[in-house]
Structures are given as structure tokens and as C-alpha cells.
Scaffold this active site. Sequence first.
Site, PDB file in Angstrom:
ATOM      1  N   HIS A  37       5.716  -0.474  -2.823  1.00  0.00           N
ATOM      2  CA  HIS A  37       5.228   0.259  -4.004  1.00  0.00           C
ATOM      3  C   HIS A  37       5.242   1.764  -3.808  1.00  0.00           C
ATOM      4  O   HIS A  37       4.575   2.491  -4.535  1.00  0.00           O
ATOM      5  CB  HIS A  37       3.821  -0.224  -4.381  1.00  0.00           C
ATOM      6  CG  HIS A  37       3.815  -1.669  -4.817  1.00  0.00           C
ATOM      7  ND1 HIS A  37       2.683  -2.446  -4.811  1.00  0.00           N
ATOM      8  CD2 HIS A  37       4.814  -2.483  -5.241  1.00  0.00           C
ATOM      9  CE1 HIS A  37       2.978  -3.661  -5.235  1.00  0.00           C
ATOM     10  NE2 HIS A  37       4.285  -3.716  -5.495  1.00  0.00           N
ATOM     11  N   ASN A  96       0.831  -1.209   0.000  1.00  0.00           N
ATOM     12  CA  ASN A  96       0.000   0.000   0.000  1.00  0.00           C
ATOM     13  C   ASN A  96       0.863   1.255   0.000  1.00  0.00           C
ATOM     14  O   ASN A  96       1.951   1.274   0.584  1.00  0.00           O
ATOM     15  CB  ASN A  96      -0.921   0.010   1.224  1.00  0.00           C
ATOM     16  CG  ASN A  96      -1.853  -1.184   1.238  1.00  0.00           C
ATOM     17  OD1 ASN A  96      -2.115  -1.791   0.190  1.00  0.00           O
ATOM     18  ND2 ASN A  96      -2.315  -1.573   2.408  1.00  0.00           N
TER      19      ASN A  96
END
Length: 227
Positions: free
Chosen positions: A104, A87
Site C-alpha cells: 500500500h 503498512n
Amino acid sequence: MKHISVLTGAGISAESGVKTFRDHDGLWEGHDVMRVATPQGFEQNPKLVLDFYNQRRKQLKSVLPNQAHKPLVDLEKQYKVDIITQNVDDLHERAGSSSITHLHGELMKARSVKDEALIYDWTEDILPGHVNEEEHQLRPHVVWFGEAVPMMDKAIDIIKKTDIIIIIGTSMQVYPAAGLIDFAPEHTPIYFVDPDPSISESNSTNIIAEKATTGVEKVVKKLLDLS
Ligand code: APR
């Protein structure tokens, strides 16, 4: 002190009101991934991509960590806990977890389009023309499809030393993140929390087919009783 690695995906933030990607009405239903989450998309229409992330950053300011993020902080009383999250939200940070690796990237950070090492805390909109001290355009500090995942080596080092793995709210469809568990020591106990689990029960994998806010509490209670 035993070591727990917690791999989280969009599902852990769902009950905070943050959209997942591949569920019904998910983020990728309303947006063309290729146009808003790839380097090519950014090249073709930087304003569209910047707006997409500006909307998500704005929305993130109006949500709070939920009853799935918080018990992971309680675990730290009796375990060494490393959160490895796909997330880009900051809900684990706001819940109080002390070790978080963002595979990410992070929505509340910006980086230079020219030098990915130049990263800046950034909570407002990023607009065309927003440049850093080297006059290079800023972009979201988020890993787009087709880009390298610089934190993967760190995550592999963490998972190689883990005693227990908890996986929460991920469809396990995006690599290399989804392949992380393959680096865990053999027979490492895995607790998989997801109302629609994408992996099956095995002698070392415990499936908790529930929403994160109830499933994580159950796993944490069991692990705190065990320790
Ligand atoms: N509690 C727990 N899990 C939930 C909940 C909930 N309340 N609601 C949905 N889920 C589960 C779904 O069943 C699904 O398995 O969360 C998962 C969400 O899957 P995805 O939308 O694919 O999200 P994720 O796995 O995090 O995606 C991985 O893909 O698009 C890229 O970079 C993006 O990091 C993202 C990556």
C-alpha cells in the site's frame, strides 16, 4: 534454506504507538476514508488529504520498531524471509528486515500526481505547490482506496514459492492484500498472530491469539528451534 513469507498489517505497529484502522479509536473512526484516502477526496480537497498524511508522517518519526518487528530480523539467520506489508510505515526497515514489499505504498516517499513511476524519498510535509522537476504536484506514495496495487504481482510471486507463512496484525478485510494467502501452495503452514483473530484454526493454520510483541516471539522461537 527454507522460505518464510510474513504478511503484516497495522496490528504489528500498534505497540509502537501507531494507530490501527478498524480497532476501537482506530484511524478510520476519526477520519472519513472517502475524504482522506481516495483519489476523489484528493481531487476535492488536496490540502485536507496532504495534511492527513503529513500528520501521520510526523507521528511516525516519533515512534520506534517494537518487539514484534525485531524477531523477524532474527529469522533471517536461518530462513529466507520476505516481509509483505500492508503498512505504509518504515518500522520493518528500521528494525533491519532486508526484504520488504509495501503493498500500500510508503509514507516516507512522495510521487508525482502525473506519473506514478516518479517516486521520491520524502520525510517532510507535502504541501499544495510542492512540485517535481516536471512541475507536477507531489502526493503521498500511498495506495488509496480504488487505486491499483502495483506490488501485488511481486507479492504473489513471493507467496507462490513460500514454505511457511506468518500473518501478523491484519483484519484481512482489504483486498487484494487479504487474498494473497490463496496463492500459497496447498497445505502451507500458516501462523496467524492477532489478539482478535479473523480466521479460524485449521490443520495447517496455527492461531496465536496474542499481541504481536508476545505472539511473534513465540512463533520465531518455534521456527528457529525447528530449523
Ligand atoms: N498485536 C497484533 N495485532 C493487533 C494488535 C496488536 N497489539 N492490536 C490490534 N491488532 C489487530 C486487530 O485485531 C486487527 O485484526 O490488528 C488488526 C488491525 O486491522 P486493521 O485496522 O483493519 O488494519 P489492516 O488489516 O492492516 O488494514 C488493511 O486497510 O485501511 C486500509 O490501507 C489500509 O493497509 C490498511 C488496510
